[in-house]
Scaffold this active site. Structure first.
Site, PDB file in Angstrom:
ATOM      1  N   CYS A  88       0.810  -1.220   0.000  1.00 53.52           N
ATOM      2  CA  CYS A  88       0.000   0.000   0.000  1.00 53.52           C
ATOM      3  C   CYS A  88       0.851   1.281   0.000  1.00 53.52           C
ATOM      4  O   CYS A  88       1.463   1.582  -1.010  1.00 53.52           O
ATOM      5  CB  CYS A  88      -0.998  -0.056   1.146  1.00 53.52           C
ATOM      6  SG  CYS A  88      -2.410   0.998   0.862  1.00 53.52           S
ATOM      7  N   ARG A 121     -12.324   6.569  -1.452  1.00 51.38           N
ATOM      8  CA  ARG A 121     -11.374   5.701  -0.755  1.00 51.38           C
ATOM      9  C   ARG A 121     -11.767   4.251  -1.022  1.00 51.38           C
ATOM     10  O   ARG A 121     -12.943   3.915  -1.052  1.00 51.38           O
ATOM     11  CB  ARG A 121     -11.426   6.016   0.741  1.00 51.38           C
ATOM     12  CG  ARG A 121     -10.119   5.792   1.385  1.00 51.38           C
ATOM     13  CD  ARG A 121      -9.955   6.342   2.754  1.00 51.38           C
ATOM     14  NE  ARG A 121      -8.770   5.695   3.289  1.00 51.38           N
ATOM     15  CZ  ARG A 121      -7.537   6.100   3.044  1.00 51.38           C
ATOM     16  NH1 ARG A 121      -7.316   7.174   2.328  1.00 51.38           N
ATOM     17  NH2 ARG A 121      -6.501   5.422   3.517  1.00 51.38           N
ATOM     18  N   HIS A 184      -3.341  -5.800   2.566  1.00 49.52           N
ATOM     19  CA  HIS A 184      -2.956  -5.940   3.973  1.00 49.52           C
ATOM     20  C   HIS A 184      -3.502  -7.276   4.462  1.00 49.52           C
ATOM     21  O   HIS A 184      -4.199  -7.976   3.738  1.00 49.52           O
ATOM     22  CB  HIS A 184      -3.592  -4.828   4.816  1.00 49.52           C
ATOM     23  CG  HIS A 184      -3.224  -3.445   4.409  1.00 49.52           C
ATOM     24  ND1 HIS A 184      -1.971  -2.916   4.610  1.00 49.52           N
ATOM     25  CD2 HIS A 184      -3.948  -2.455   3.833  1.00 49.52           C
ATOM     26  CE1 HIS A 184      -1.952  -1.663   4.178  1.00 49.52           C
ATOM     27  NE2 HIS A 184      -3.138  -1.364   3.696  1.00 49.52           N
TER      28      HIS A 184
HETATM   29  N1  GLN Z   1      -1.905   6.938   2.353  1.00 51.14           N
HETATM   30  C1  GLN Z   1      -2.085   6.046   1.225  1.00 51.14           C
HETATM   31  C2  GLN Z   1      -3.466   6.143   0.604  1.00 51.14           C
HETATM   32  O1  GLN Z   1      -4.424   6.452   1.276  1.00 51.14           O
HETATM   33  C3  GLN Z   1      -1.780   4.635   1.625  1.00 51.14           C
HETATM   34  C4  GLN Z   1      -2.752   4.040   2.624  1.00 51.14           C
HETATM   35  C5  GLN Z   1      -2.311   2.693   3.140  1.00 51.14           C
HETATM   36  O2  GLN Z   1      -1.137   2.373   3.191  1.00 51.14           O
HETATM   37  N2  GLN Z   1      -3.253   1.875   3.562  1.00 51.14           N
HETATM   38  O3  GLN Z   1      -3.605   5.883  -0.582  1.00 51.14           O
END
Ligand code: GLN
Length: 226
Positions: A88, A121, A184
């Site tokens: 990520c 998101r 993850h």
């Molecule tokens: N900050 C990054 C995003 O929101 C990565 C988020 C994460 O590692 N889960 O895209």
């Protein structure tokens, strides 16, 4: 085998530190002497690691980590053939650029790709199919960035459930021994076959660990994520 966990105090938001623990545990079951070394953002990155791990992070921590890595230590390790697993935020910073706090940031340029803000998101369970492993992998994703792979950059997998790089088409990227993904979980706890692939690459010989409990857990997750 030296497993280098990079900046867990910054890239540890989503529990990806477990990837190091899984690698060390499975290495020990395979009779390989392995240790995990935690490197903070104030420390120099060792050049002699076999596997380097980067996890997910919120935007501010992601920028700090990327800046601390901009000296090129990771580039040197990659040139020597080290294995890199980046999740990520860690995956995004390996690209040419990414967005954090609404601003474009310069990435490390180890992967030919860019990350831009997505329309929403991307949060939830994810399942992808990996051609390399010949199996489905599961995890969860939580990111705002949408990643666009450049010419010649191979994806890590085809998305079956969830968003992956952003459009529900593909997830992650592979280049040599660098593996980037949005999964993850930690991904290696949920997909032990992938842990063995990384160990095999680092060991220079096939590593296949027998751990029936881990296999049962992986199978269960593959059944419920649909
Ligand atoms: N900050 C990054 C995003 O929101 C990565 C988020 C994460 O590692 N889960 O895209």
């Amino acid at each position: 085998m030296k497993i280098v966990r990079i900046h867990n105090e910054l890239l540890g938001t989503y529990g990806d530190r477990g990837n190091g623990d899984v690698l060390a545990y499975r290495a020990s079951l395979a009779g390989i002497n392995a240790s995990v070394i935690d490197i903070t953002y104030r420390d120099a990155i060792p050049h002699d690691g076999d596997i380097y791990l980067l996890g997910g992070a919120e935007d501010a921590a992601q920028i700090l980590s990327c800046n601390a890595l901009s000296g090129g230590a990771l580039h040197g390790a990659v040139e020597k053939g080290a294995v890199v697993l980046a999740i990520c935020a860690g995956f995004q910073i390996l690209g040419k650029s990414y967005f954090a706090h609404g601003q474009e940031q310069r990435g490390l340029g180890l992967l030919n790709m860019v990350t831009v803000p997505g329309p929403d998101r991307y949060v939830g369970d994810i399942k992808i199919h990996s051609e390399l492993l010949g199996i489905d992998l599961t995890g969860f994703e939580n990111h705002g960035g949408k990643t666009i792979l450049g010419a010649g950059t191979e994806s890590f997998g085809r998305v079956k459930v969830g968003s992956g790089n952003g459009d529900g088409g593909v997830d992650g990227a592979i280049s040599g021994n660098i593996f980037g993904t949005y999964l993850h979980g930690p991904i290696l706890a949920r997909n032990p076959e992938f842990a063995d692939l990384l160990l095999s690459r680092a060991h220079g010989a096939p590593v296949k660990v027998s751990d029936p409990l881990a296999d049962r857990y992986a199978a269960l997750r593959r059944e419920v994520v649909k």
